[in-house]
Design a protein around this motif. Structure first.
Motif, PDB file in Angstrom:
ATOM      1  N   LEU A 250       0.836  -1.203   0.000  1.00 14.66           N
ATOM      2  CA  LEU A 250       0.000   0.000   0.000  1.00 14.66           C
ATOM      3  C   LEU A 250       0.870   1.252   0.000  1.00 14.66           C
ATOM      4  O   LEU A 250       0.531   2.253  -0.647  1.00 14.66           O
ATOM      5  CB  LEU A 250      -0.927  -0.004   1.219  1.00 14.66           C
ATOM      6  CG  LEU A 250      -1.841   1.215   1.372  1.00 14.66           C
ATOM      7  CD1 LEU A 250      -2.748   1.380   0.166  1.00 14.66           C
ATOM      8  CD2 LEU A 250      -2.653   1.107   2.656  1.00 14.66           C
ATOM      9  N   GLU A 253       1.975   1.944  -3.547  1.00 16.14           N
ATOM     10  CA  GLU A 253       0.845   2.398  -4.362  1.00 16.14           C
ATOM     11  C   GLU A 253       0.495   3.845  -4.028  1.00 16.14           C
ATOM     12  O   GLU A 253       0.191   4.647  -4.922  1.00 16.14           O
ATOM     13  CB  GLU A 253      -0.359   1.487  -4.147  1.00 16.14           C
ATOM     14  CG  GLU A 253      -1.509   1.757  -5.092  1.00 16.14           C
ATOM     15  CD  GLU A 253      -1.532   0.833  -6.306  1.00 16.14           C
ATOM     16  OE1 GLU A 253      -2.561   0.807  -6.992  1.00 16.14           O
ATOM     17  OE2 GLU A 253      -0.528   0.163  -6.567  1.00 16.14           O
ATOM     18  N   SER A 291      -4.253  -1.399  -7.925  1.00 11.24           N
ATOM     19  CA  SER A 291      -5.626  -1.650  -7.484  1.00 11.24           C
ATOM     20  C   SER A 291      -6.252  -0.428  -6.828  1.00 11.24           C
ATOM     21  O   SER A 291      -7.459  -0.207  -6.948  1.00 11.24           O
ATOM     22  CB  SER A 291      -5.685  -2.840  -6.519  1.00 11.24           C
ATOM     23  OG  SER A 291      -4.853  -2.631  -5.394  1.00 11.24           O
ATOM     24  N   VAL A 292      -5.458   0.400  -6.136  1.00 17.19           N
ATOM     25  CA  VAL A 292      -5.999   1.610  -5.513  1.00 17.19           C
ATOM     26  C   VAL A 292      -5.901   2.799  -6.468  1.00 17.19           C
ATOM     27  O   VAL A 292      -6.833   3.599  -6.579  1.00 17.19           O
ATOM     28  CB  VAL A 292      -5.267   1.924  -4.190  1.00 17.19           C
ATOM     29  CG1 VAL A 292      -5.847   3.178  -3.546  1.00 17.19           C
ATOM     30  CG2 VAL A 292      -5.377   0.747  -3.228  1.00 17.19           C
ATOM     31  N   GLN A 293      -4.798   2.900  -7.197  1.00 21.33           N
ATOM     32  CA  GLN A 293      -4.618   4.028  -8.119  1.00 21.33           C
ATOM     33  C   GLN A 293      -5.746   4.125  -9.148  1.00 21.33           C
ATOM     34  O   GLN A 293      -6.266   5.223  -9.409  1.00 21.33           O
ATOM     35  CB  GLN A 293      -3.249   3.928  -8.798  1.00 21.33           C
ATOM     36  CG  GLN A 293      -2.886   5.134  -9.662  1.00 21.33           C
ATOM     37  CD  GLN A 293      -3.463   5.048 -11.063  1.00 21.33           C
ATOM     38  OE1 GLN A 293      -3.670   3.949 -11.579  1.00 21.33           O
ATOM     39  NE2 GLN A 293      -3.748   6.196 -11.657  1.00 21.33           N
ATOM     40  N   ILE A 315      -8.876   9.223   0.686  1.00 19.32           N
ATOM     41  CA  ILE A 315      -8.334   7.858   0.630  1.00 19.32           C
ATOM     42  C   ILE A 315      -8.050   7.412   2.055  1.00 19.32           C
ATOM     43  O   ILE A 315      -7.284   8.063   2.778  1.00 19.32           O
ATOM     44  CB  ILE A 315      -7.038   7.808  -0.202  1.00 19.32           C
ATOM     45  CG1 ILE A 315      -7.267   8.419  -1.589  1.00 19.32           C
ATOM     46  CG2 ILE A 315      -6.530   6.373  -0.320  1.00 19.32           C
ATOM     47  CD1 ILE A 315      -5.988   8.590  -2.384  1.00 19.32           C
ATOM     48  N   ALA A 317      -7.338   4.015   4.889  1.00 18.14           N
ATOM     49  CA  ALA A 317      -6.898   2.627   5.073  1.00 18.14           C
ATOM     50  C   ALA A 317      -6.776   2.357   6.557  1.00 18.14           C
ATOM     51  O   ALA A 317      -6.215   3.166   7.298  1.00 18.14           O
ATOM     52  CB  ALA A 317      -5.568   2.364   4.375  1.00 18.14           C
ATOM     53  N   ILE A 326      -9.575  -0.608   2.667  1.00 17.60           N
ATOM     54  CA  ILE A 326      -9.130   0.572   1.927  1.00 17.60           C
ATOM     55  C   ILE A 326     -10.350   1.181   1.247  1.00 17.60           C
ATOM     56  O   ILE A 326     -11.114   0.465   0.581  1.00 17.60           O
ATOM     57  CB  ILE A 326      -8.071   0.203   0.871  1.00 17.60           C
ATOM     58  CG1 ILE A 326      -6.878  -0.490   1.537  1.00 17.60           C
ATOM     59  CG2 ILE A 326      -7.606   1.433   0.105  1.00 17.60           C
ATOM     60  CD1 ILE A 326      -5.930  -1.151   0.556  1.00 17.60           C
ATOM     61  N   THR A 327     -10.558   2.477   1.408  1.00 10.93           N
ATOM     62  CA  THR A 327     -11.696   3.141   0.785  1.00 10.93           C
ATOM     63  C   THR A 327     -11.221   4.351  -0.008  1.00 10.93           C
ATOM     64  O   THR A 327     -10.262   5.025   0.371  1.00 10.93           O
ATOM     65  CB  THR A 327     -12.747   3.597   1.820  1.00 10.93           C
ATOM     66  OG1 THR A 327     -12.140   4.546   2.709  1.00 10.93           O
ATOM     67  CG2 THR A 327     -13.277   2.425   2.615  1.00 10.93           C
ATOM     68  N   VAL A 328     -11.897   4.596  -1.113  1.00 12.74           N
ATOM     69  CA  VAL A 328     -11.683   5.800  -1.924  1.00 12.74           C
ATOM     70  C   VAL A 328     -13.056   6.445  -2.094  1.00 12.74           C
ATOM     71  O   VAL A 328     -13.960   5.849  -2.682  1.00 12.74           O
ATOM     72  CB  VAL A 328     -11.064   5.451  -3.297  1.00 12.74           C
ATOM     73  CG1 VAL A 328     -10.930   6.719  -4.142  1.00 12.74           C
ATOM     74  CG2 VAL A 328      -9.703   4.788  -3.118  1.00 12.74           C
TER      75      VAL A 328
END
Length: 402
Positions: A250, A253, A291-293, A315, A317, A326-328
């Motif tokens: 993470l 990323e 995956s997060v980007q 963002i 975590a 993990i949230t966006v």
């Protein structure tokens, strides 16, 4: 105490001790039987154990390096004198005397060529050969996987009887199922890699041109800013297009996301705000690469860019038991739940490619229980939640930066 009375007491004591000992022994035997299980239960456990061990060594197919170990477990499973696994090309993995290799090749070739079970019964010993030294009888069963003969299982015994013939056929079918499962797993891995390549290709035309245009606009007016943006662009592209590594941390990323956000701010200016709420212990979590980007990019492109006023992305975590959450979240235009369902169910990559791509990949890697959780509605923004296991010893990461 009189003699007879004393003798009776001694006899009674001896009988009592004997009965007590017998009861204790019987109790221990009964307890041991319960703990070890019945004969049928022990046989079932042994069969499952041997099948499980053999399956591990068949993952790479009949031509894999471990197929010889699989042959050893299959021989124990059938209880035969020797066993060979023969590929369609005639390669033999033999567990038994080396003198049987030629016979295994012959039986295997015949079985593969016909695609049918072959039984070679008793043969009279040649002149000067004792009955004990006569060649073993053999049964060959084809391994039919994917509609083709992948090889054969050949079992040797002093006498090939009907139960061994049937059992060898069942073992060959079981081997075929293991090969098909291995091919399915390989297909899933290839699909995940193809999804990742598609995501990289999607990044290329959309983002690179916009970034280069933003950098060019600062060259004459703010050379220092242009230089920093060039470095951000180099960091972002180096991370996104690295040649290997399906997993990352993470922390790495987020480092790439920082470069991405700086490049987008060159276009958006004050219209784009990004806030991080990251628990320090979650930084070392292993996550799928890119995956997060893509979730952040999706929030910018489809959440904030359509709004004249821009907006904010948060963002987050944090550790949650055995998982990292993990949230966006963005406060952009959002979408209707019906449109979201149609998007995730369709195969189209025209829009929201990052969202669907990440959802597909995490499902493939961790199962449907780890699918993305998305909360959205028109005019209400979007929140995307991803949960990944904190412990992933089978997944290696590539160190992308010191």
């Amino acid at each position: 105490m009189s003699g007879p009375a004393f003798t009776g007491a001694v006899v009674g004591l001896v009988v009592g001790v004997f009965l007590t000992g017998a009861l204790v022994l019987a109790w221990r035997l009964a307890r041991g039987t319960r703990e070890l299980g019945s004969d049928s239960e022990r046989a079932t456990f042994r069969t499952l154990h041997l099948a499980s061990r053999a399956a591990t060594h068949l993952r790479d197919g009949l031509e894999g390096d471990d197929v010889g170990r699989a042959a050893r477990h299959l021989r124990a499973l059938l209880g035969c004198d020797a066993l060979a696994v023969v590929t369609a090309d005639g390669v033999v993995a033999l567990d038994g005397p080396a003198t049987l290799r030629a016979e295994a090749e012959r039986v295997g070739a015949r079985t593969v060529g016909t695609g049918r079970r072959q039984v070679y019964g008793s043969r009279e010993p040649s002149s000067g050969t004792s009955v004990q030294d006569a060649p073993l009888e053999a049964v060959g069963a084809p391994v039919l996987a994917g509609g083709a003969v992948a090889g054969a299982v050949v079992a040797f015994a002093t006498r090939v009887r009907p139960p061994l013939v049937r059992a060898t056929g069942e073992v060959a079918q079981w081997c075929a199922a293991q090969l098909e499962l291995g091919e399915l797993e390989a297909s899933r891995t290839a699909l995940a890699q193809a999804e990742l390549r598609a995501l990289r290709a999607q990044i290329s035309p959309h983002f690179i041109y916009n970034s280069l245009g933003a950098i060019a606009s600062f060259i004459s007016t703010d050379p220092e800013r242009a230089r920093d943006l060039v470095l951000d662009f180099a960091d972002f592209t180096r991370y996104s297009f690295r040649g290997r590594g399906d997993f990352t941390t993470l922390a790495d990323e987020l480092h790439s996301i920082h470069s991405y956000v700086e490049l987008e701010r060159a276009r958006f200016g004050d219209r784009l705000t990004v806030t991080l709420q990251i628990a320090p212990e979650s930084l070392s979590t292993v996550i799928p690469f890119l995956s997060v980007q893509p979730l952040v990019e999706n929030a910018v492109r489809h959440g904030l860019e359509p709004r004249e006023a821009g907006g904010t992305i948060v963002i987050s975590a944090r550790d949650e038991g055995t998982q990292t959450e993990i949230t966006v979240e963005d406060d952009g235009v959002g979408m209707s739940p019906e449109r979201l369902r149609a998007l995730l169910a369709s195969g189209s990559r025209a829009t929201n490619v990052g969202l669907r791509n990440v959802d597909t990949r995490v499902r493939q890697l961790y199962g449907d229980q780890h699918a993305l959780e998305i909360e959205t509605n028109e005019g209400a923004g979007t929140l995307v939640r991803m949960r990944v296991p904190k412990s992933q010893p089978q997944h290696e990461t590539e160190v992308s930066r010191p």
